[in-house]
Design an enzyme around this catalytic site. Structure first.
Site, PDB file in Angstrom:
ATOM      1  CG  HIS A 323     -33.116   1.055  34.472  1.00  0.00           C
ATOM      2  ND1 HIS A 323     -32.028   1.897  34.510  1.00  0.00           N
ATOM      3  CD2 HIS A 323     -32.614  -0.193  34.381  1.00  0.00           C
ATOM      4  CE1 HIS A 323     -30.926   1.178  34.452  1.00  0.00           C
ATOM      5  NE2 HIS A 323     -31.241  -0.090  34.358  1.00  0.00           N
ATOM      6  N   GLY A 324     -37.143   3.077  33.364  1.00  0.00           N
ATOM      7  CA  GLY A 324     -38.597   3.056  33.324  1.00  0.00           C
ATOM      8  C   GLY A 324     -39.168   4.409  33.662  1.00  0.00           C
TER       9      GLY A 324
END
Lengths: 481, 322
Positions: A323-324
């Site tokens: 996701h990041g």
């Protein structure tokens, strides 16, 4: 080009009209060129990365299929994985890992000189990389035959409705559909448009309005105590759901208009009765991707139980980092991994506990309790997902329960009473729709009603979206991933 | 495709357009007609004065038209040089007018790049701004055309706050500002800065104006020069005013930008132009914080004092002798 922009609406109308007017044999040209145009509206140079990824996966797939030796196939697969993941790693994780090393080295007074790069993360890189990876792995496993036509494969990678934030389509599902001739089907087109409209409503009216409150509180966490922090956390849970499922609805609806069926990405996840069930209903295309290509590759559950626990946890950790590039996402993923394992470890204990309280005799109460607990576990994890840093997340958790005695309405509204009430009402409205949809899809429900009622509902949703929506070109949260 | 499908689609779209137009008219003509922008706009076309004040909230709250005499303050909150240019162009093309003196602000934030993309209140600006031209200039045609569409066809889009206020309080409360009295465009502001948390307010305002922005934006310079050309083409004298600000605002702004360099740069735009006058009152009220409503806007008392100063100077320099 954001889905929630006039540019996209114009683009979509033009592409759809041209698509149905054009002879079938030229449609791939239109779809591929419009998909590349769509992507290049963000940053034209990043198209080269996507083309690179496309070429690598296509040709390694070809060689893999032709190779007779297992070792040669494996080499092709490794080459595809390494090259695709290198691009993803460099653009998404290099600075994160570099900075993390720098911090560790500085702690021990060592000098660390590897430079950082100031570069933009190419939009949708995590999504299209997963498209290409699944294609290569499927060919290696013999599940899929390699695609013969480079341009059709390029279209699979770049297909604009699902290009920047999914749903992550599998080659075996999407590629055959790109060969099919789709004529104009009124029911299918209107059904797709209705889904798109619902997606716009969720994004513009619910997600973006909730974002005003959430951003105000989460961007200045030290200024708030008690109720605003709790409300902002609840709001964020619905904001991210409406933002992402709204995007997915627009993508799935858009593809449906063009005759392509994409995988459903959400199934009322906040009504899940357990964490494993939540993951079967939230971002389904990603969960199944990780299950098929990481979890099973690690051995899945057919290994020693400690290895199985490790497999579960590592998949969630990777999912968090997907996701990041931030430790907050790692904690979020790790927390879900921990929840998942706890749900395995405590299964017997929970059964005994529910029996002790005679809950099986009251299935509705039992279900409500399960949904309540699952939702709040998810909520706790969302704090780490949304907070700017881990220290901010802990500060938010700490401050949530201080100042609760001060329930001054003016401090609760934060961005205005009317804004607040519309936010709450829109969540209630959406959840009512979800409850109704348990038995029958709303689109199907309304399609059976008389024309006047149907149209009245469509006008109501269109103009509610226009009046209550937020039109400041807010990006979709998942675009950053 | 079946004939009934086409027929139904056309009816659906026609009803959609009809409702959209109705809502648009209701919003622009009824809900927003009580906003200060619309009230000032209606007022303006009733008068014909010698002096015209244009610009943003600094001129709007700083210059009392009645004190200055034979003047109309046609400023709008947030109006940058682009909007000011289009407004001036519209006024000059509208019909022959008496005014021969134009007063506009020339402040620290007047050329800041974050003011260069002010896309808002299109229900009002649609009448003045050429969004096509502006979109081409800004190389962002989709955004400006969206704003054009919004202003002309969907002004209510995203403006639920105003709709709510209208139904709650009537026309008294709509618009970005709460209902305020205006006199020939001059907006009365009775707040008193000296009684507020001055440093906090000044920091918020300066951050709004200067944080992460370029001090001199090329597009704003371009439109400023267009204002100058347009005015001189019509024989109009331009008075550029550096409006009074508080010392807190000035000192924080000085941390965020190189004030001397900025002044040198913008002052050069004026040099050698005989029909342009630069009047600098930036630090004129540094020791009089009670004359401000916030760190960079004059309140009623401040506007009265300042307008008298401007009136006297206009007389003493013989600018009104025409």
């Amino acid at each position: 080009m954001l889905f929630n922009s006039i540019s996209f609406l114009v683009f979509f109308v033009v592409v759809t009209t041209a698509y149905f007017l054009m002879p079938f044999r030229y449609r791939w040209v239109l779809l591929l060129s419009s998909s590349y145009f769509f992507y290049m509206c963000w940053n034209p140079t990043h198209i080269f990365l996507m083309i690179f990824s496309t070429l690598i996966s296509f040709y390694t797939g070809q060689y893999m299929a032709r190779a007779e030796k297992r070792s040669t196939k494996k080499m092709c697969l490794v080459l595809s994985l390494v090259l695709n993941l290198s691009v993803l790693f460099f653009f998404k994780y290099y600075n994160f890992i570099n900075d993390s090393f720098r911090i560790v080295f500085n702690q021990f007074n060592y000098s660390y000189v590897l430079p950082s790069f100031n570069m933009l993360l190419p939009i949708g890189i995590s999504f299209y990389t997963f498209h290409t990876l699944s294609y290569s792995i499927d060919i290696y496993r013999g599940i899929k035959k390699p695609e013969k036509h480079l341009v059709i494969f390029a279209l699979y990678v770049a297909y604009f409705p699902q290009l920047v934030a999914g749903p992550i389509a599998r080659a075996s599902k999407l590629l055959p559909q790109l060969y099919e001739e789709h004529s104009f089907d009124y029911d299918r087109v209107t059904d797709g448009l209705k889904l798109m409209l619902w997606g716009f409503f969720k994004k513009l009216v619910i997600a973006d309005r909730l974002a005003i409150y959430v951003n105000q509180v989460y961007n200045n966490p030290s200024e708030y105590h008690g109720a605003p922090l709790i409300i902002a956390t609840y709001f964020f849970a619905f904001q991210i759901y409406c933002d992402f499922s709204g995007y997915s609805d627009i993508a799935i609806g858009g593809a449906q208009v063009l005759g392509v069926d994409l995988i459903d990405n959400f199934k009322r996840p906040y009504f899940s009765k357990s964490i494993p069930e939540f993951w079967r209903r939230w971002h389904i295309s990603l969960s199944t991707w990780f299950k098929d290509y990481v979890y099973i590759a690690l051995g899945g559950s057919r290994v020693h139980k400690w290895r199985w626990y490790y497999n579960v946890f590592i998949v969630f950790l990777i999912s968090g980092l997907w996701h990041g590039a931030n430790w907050t996402f790692a904690v979020w993923g790790g927390l879900h991994g921990f929840y998942y394992l706890c749900s395995i470890w405590t299964a017997d204990f929970r059964e005994r506990l529910t029996a002790y309280f005679r809950l099986p005799e009251y299935p509705f109460i039992r279900k409500v309790l399960q949904v309540f607990i699952t939702f709040h576990l998810v909520l706790l994890a969302w704090i780490f997902f949304r907070a700017s840093s881990i220290s901010d997340a802990f500060m938010i958790i700490n401050n949530m329960f201080s100042g609760l005695s001060n329930l001054d309405p003016d401090s609760i509204w934060v961005v205005g009473k009317a804004e607040f009430l519309v936010s709450v009402m829109s969540i209630v409205f959406m959840e009512c729709i979800h409850l109704v949809q348990r038995h029958k899809k709303m689109r199907k429900f309304f399609s059976e009603k008389p024309l006047g009622i149907r149209w009245a509902v469509y006008y109501l949703i269109i103009f509610s979206t226009l009046i209550f929506g937020v039109f400041t070109s807010n990006q979709f949260i998942y675009f950053q991933f | 495709m079946k004939r009934s499908v086409i027929y139904n689609s056309l009816i659906f779209i026609s009803i959609l357009i009809f409702i959209a137009r109705g809502l648009s008219m209701f919003y622009s003509e009824i809900i927003m007609s009580g906003s200060y922008s619309m009230r000032i706009d209606r007022d303006f076309y009733r008068y014909d004065n010698k002096i015209l004040m244009l610009g943003d909230s600094h001129s709007m709250t700083g210059l009392n038209s009645e004190i200055i005499g034979d003047a109309f303050n046609f400023s709008s909150g947030g109006a940058n040089y682009m909007k000011t240019y289009y407004k001036l162009k519209y006024i000059l093309n509208d019909k022959p007018r008496r005014f021969k003196v134009l007063i506009i602000p020339f402040d620290l934030h007047s050329f800041a790049s974050n003011r260069s993309d002010v896309l808002m209140d299109s229900y009002y600006w649609k009448k003045y701004v050429n969004y096509w031209e502006l979109g081409l200039r800004k190389k962002n045609l989709p955004a400006y055309l969206t704003e054009y569409l919004r202003g002309n066809y969907f002004p209510y889009a995203g403006e639920f706050g105003n709709v709510y206020l209208y139904f709650k309080d009537g026309q008294q409360n709509v618009g970005k500002e709460k209902y305020r009295k205006v006199i020939k465009g001059y907006m009365i502001d009775d707040e008193n800065y000296s009684k507020k948390d001055k440093m906090k307010l000044a920091r918020t305002r300066t951050e709004e104006h200067f944080k992460g922005t370029k001090s001199v934006d090329e597009d704003l310079v371009f439109y400023f020069n267009k204002i100058v050309s347009l005015a001189s083409g019509h024989g109009i004298k331009i008075i550029l005013i550096k409006f009074p600000i508080t010392d807190e605002y000035y000192s924080i702004a000085s941390e965020m930008m190189q004030v001397d360099k900025y002044n040198a740069q913008i002052n050069s735009l004026v040099e050698g132009k005989p029909d342009m006058f630069l009047w600098d009152y930036q630090n004129f009220f540094f020791d009089k914080d009670y004359l401000f409503s916030d760190s960079d806007h004059l309140n009623t008392a401040g506007a009265t004092e300042f307008s008298n100063i401007i009136k006297d100077r206009l007389k003493s320099e013989g600018i009104l002798d025409f």
